[in-house]
Design a protein around this motif. Structure first.
Motif, mmCIF file in Angstrom:
data_model
loop_
_atom_site.group_PDB
_atom_site.id
_atom_site.type_symbol
_atom_site.label_atom_id
_atom_site.label_comp_id
_atom_site.label_asym_id
_atom_site.label_seq_id
_atom_site.Cartn_x
_atom_site.Cartn_y
_atom_site.Cartn_z
ATOM 1 N N GLN A 123 0.826 -1.200 0.000
ATOM 2 C CA GLN A 123 0.000 0.000 0.000
ATOM 3 C C GLN A 123 0.869 1.262 0.000
ATOM 4 O OE1 GLN A 123 -3.318 0.345 -0.140
ATOM 5 N NE2 GLN A 123 -3.792 -1.840 -0.140
ATOM 6 N N ASN A 124 2.016 1.194 0.705
ATOM 7 C CA ASN A 124 2.915 2.348 0.794
ATOM 8 C C ASN A 124 4.357 1.864 0.637
ATOM 9 O OD1 ASN A 124 4.052 4.876 1.327
ATOM 10 N ND2 ASN A 124 3.973 4.578 3.541
ATOM 11 N N PRO A 125 4.793 1.629 -0.599
ATOM 12 C CA PRO A 125 6.126 1.049 -0.847
ATOM 13 C C PRO A 125 7.265 2.039 -0.606
ATOM 14 C CG PRO A 125 5.048 1.573 -2.916
ATOM 15 C CD PRO A 125 4.042 1.854 -1.844
ATOM 16 N N ASN A 126 7.508 2.343 0.669
ATOM 17 C CA ASN A 126 8.583 3.262 1.050
ATOM 18 C C ASN A 126 9.822 2.438 1.390
ATOM 19 O OD1 ASN A 126 10.318 5.112 2.373
ATOM 20 N ND2 ASN A 126 8.563 6.403 2.893
ATOM 21 N N ALA A 127 10.774 2.396 0.466
ATOM 22 C CA ALA A 127 11.970 1.567 0.634
ATOM 23 C C ALA A 127 12.844 2.048 1.790
ATOM 24 C CB ALA A 127 12.777 1.554 -0.655
ATOM 25 N N LYS A 128 12.823 3.366 2.062
ATOM 26 C CA LYS A 128 13.644 3.902 3.155
ATOM 27 C C LYS A 128 13.189 3.341 4.501
ATOM 28 C CE LYS A 128 15.026 8.369 1.197
ATOM 29 N NZ LYS A 128 14.936 9.843 1.374
ATOM 30 N N ILE A 129 11.883 3.363 4.724
ATOM 31 C CA ILE A 129 11.356 2.870 5.987
ATOM 32 C C ILE A 129 11.619 1.375 6.130
ATOM 33 C CG2 ILE A 129 9.238 2.448 7.299
ATOM 34 C CD1 ILE A 129 8.158 5.060 6.292
ATOM 35 N N LEU A 130 11.425 0.625 5.042
ATOM 36 C CA LEU A 130 11.649 -0.818 5.080
ATOM 37 C C LEU A 130 13.107 -1.126 5.411
ATOM 38 C CD1 LEU A 130 10.448 -3.647 4.616
ATOM 39 C CD2 LEU A 130 11.148 -3.445 2.221
ATOM 40 N N ALA A 131 14.035 -0.453 4.743
ATOM 41 C CA ALA A 131 15.461 -0.682 4.992
ATOM 42 C C ALA A 131 15.834 -0.276 6.416
ATOM 43 C CB ALA A 131 16.292 0.107 3.985
ATOM 44 N N PHE A 132 15.292 0.849 6.863
ATOM 45 C CA PHE A 132 15.568 1.328 8.216
ATOM 46 C C PHE A 132 15.086 0.320 9.262
ATOM 47 C CE2 PHE A 132 14.188 3.789 11.967
ATOM 48 C CZ PHE A 132 15.405 4.347 12.342
ATOM 49 N N ALA A 133 13.903 -0.246 9.035
ATOM 50 C CA ALA A 133 13.347 -1.229 9.978
ATOM 51 C C ALA A 133 14.205 -2.480 10.035
ATOM 52 C CB ALA A 133 11.921 -1.583 9.560
ATOM 53 N N PHE A 134 14.646 -2.963 8.881
ATOM 54 C CA PHE A 134 15.487 -4.164 8.847
ATOM 55 C C PHE A 134 16.828 -3.922 9.539
ATOM 56 C CE2 PHE A 134 12.860 -5.967 5.331
ATOM 57 C CZ PHE A 134 12.678 -7.222 5.892
ATOM 58 N N LEU B 13 14.450 8.162 14.397
ATOM 59 C CA LEU B 13 13.484 8.797 13.495
ATOM 60 C C LEU B 13 13.231 10.243 13.896
ATOM 61 C CD1 LEU B 13 10.859 5.948 12.937
ATOM 62 C CD2 LEU B 13 12.359 6.959 11.215
ATOM 63 N N LEU B 14 13.079 10.488 15.194
ATOM 64 C CA LEU B 14 12.853 11.851 15.658
ATOM 65 C C LEU B 14 14.065 12.735 15.389
ATOM 66 C CD1 LEU B 14 11.039 11.186 19.068
ATOM 67 C CD2 LEU B 14 10.032 12.050 16.946
ATOM 68 N N ALA B 15 15.257 12.176 15.562
ATOM 69 C CA ALA B 15 16.477 12.941 15.316
ATOM 70 C C ALA B 15 16.599 13.305 13.844
ATOM 71 C CB ALA B 15 17.696 12.136 15.772
ATOM 72 N N PHE B 16 16.331 12.338 12.967
ATOM 73 C CA PHE B 16 16.422 12.603 11.530
ATOM 74 C C PHE B 16 15.349 13.593 11.085
ATOM 75 C CE2 PHE B 16 18.788 8.473 11.084
ATOM 76 C CZ PHE B 16 19.941 9.051 10.558
ATOM 77 N N LYS B 17 14.171 13.486 11.681
ATOM 78 C CA LYS B 17 13.097 14.403 11.311
ATOM 79 C C LYS B 17 13.444 15.824 11.717
ATOM 80 C CE LYS B 17 8.148 15.242 11.842
ATOM 81 N NZ LYS B 17 6.884 14.790 12.488
ATOM 82 N N LYS B 18 14.009 15.955 12.923
ATOM 83 C CA LYS B 18 14.377 17.273 13.416
ATOM 84 C C LYS B 18 15.444 17.917 12.548
ATOM 85 C CE LYS B 18 15.875 19.652 17.617
ATOM 86 N NZ LYS B 18 16.278 19.495 19.041
ATOM 87 N N GLU B 19 16.402 17.118 12.111
ATOM 88 C CA GLU B 19 17.498 17.636 11.295
ATOM 89 C C GLU B 19 17.150 17.655 9.807
ATOM 90 O OE1 GLU B 19 20.965 15.411 12.213
ATOM 91 O OE2 GLU B 19 20.796 15.719 14.387
ATOM 92 N N ARG B 20 15.941 17.125 9.476
ATOM 93 C CA ARG B 20 15.461 17.127 8.092
ATOM 94 C C ARG B 20 16.416 16.383 7.148
ATOM 95 N NH1 ARG B 20 11.175 20.503 7.706
ATOM 96 N NH2 ARG B 20 10.941 22.047 9.371
#
Length: 225
Positions: A176-187, A214-221
């Motif tokens: 439904q949401n093929p986000n490769a970044k999230i998948l790789a990050f989770a693994f 995730l919060l750190a990366f979001k904060k630093e964009r």
């Protein structure tokens, strides 16, 4: 969605809960816990791995503090499920909103997320999905507890059926949401966590580490999830 469509979408959970719930009932009954208490636990506690753990803690004469700490660590991930579904939960009508928060499980979360954007009466869809899944679990655990004294059945390894079920539902979410970044990050987080955290703190430590990153990366964009 019609009632039949909701029921049809819950069938994978029914098969997974049928196998694992039956194993929980067998395990609890063979450990000396009466079927009535197994039924009550499935109504009030309603936690797959949590009920396995609860039986072990009862048999081991654990204190209430030990039960609390172990249950909290094991089910800590549910906080993130609620946060992820918070806008939808707020839109649900009472009292079904409160029932849904109680009955939210890994599989219910994955099942609802695999539907994509839910259209229609969300209160009806969310509440009925959660109710059906708990009903499957209740029937399976009670059936396992009742038949434990009659059958010489080995349940070793059957708990993996729920892992397989959740893997399939997770794949549906990715479709439904093929986000490769999230998948790789989770693994990566899951793999590194195997070497960093002790087994009993693995899930809690991995989830907390992933959240902080995730919060750190979001904060630093640096990443845009």
């Amino acid at each position: 969605m019609s009632n039949f469509e909701i029921f049809k979408s819950s069938l994978p959970v029914m098969f997974g809960y049928g196998a694992l719930g039956f194993a929980v009932g067998l395990y609890a009954s063979s450990s000396g816990i009466a079927p009535v208490w197994v039924a009550l636990a499935s109504l009030i506690v309603y936690a797959g791995s949590g009920q396995f753990l609860l039986v072990a803690l009862i048999v081991g004469n654990a204190t209430l503090i030990e039960v609390f700490v172990a249950s909290f660590l094991l089910n800590f991930r549910h906080i993130f499920y609620t946060l992820s579904l918070l806008p939808e939960i707020r839109s649900l009508k009472a009292p079904w909103r409160y029932y849904f928060m109680f009955a939210l499980t890994d599989e219910t979360f994955a099942l609802l997320r695999s539907k994509g954007q839910v259209t229609g009466d969300k209160t009806h869809i969310f509440a009925l999905t959660a109710f059906l899944n708990q009903f499957y679990w209740f029937i399976a655990t009670v059936a396992g507890a009742i038949t434990a004294s009659e059958l010489n059945f080995s349940y070793a390894g059957v708990e993996f059926s729920l892992v397989a079920l959740f893997a399939v539902l997770g794949f549906e979410i990715f479709r439904q949401n093929p986000n490769a970044k999230i998948l790789a990050f989770a693994f990566i987080c899951a793999f590194v966590g195997l070497f960093v955290f002790p087994a009993k703190y693995y899930l809690f430590g991995t989830i907390m580490s992933a959240l902080i990153l995730l919060l750190a990366f979001k904060k630093e964009r640096k990443w845009s999830f």
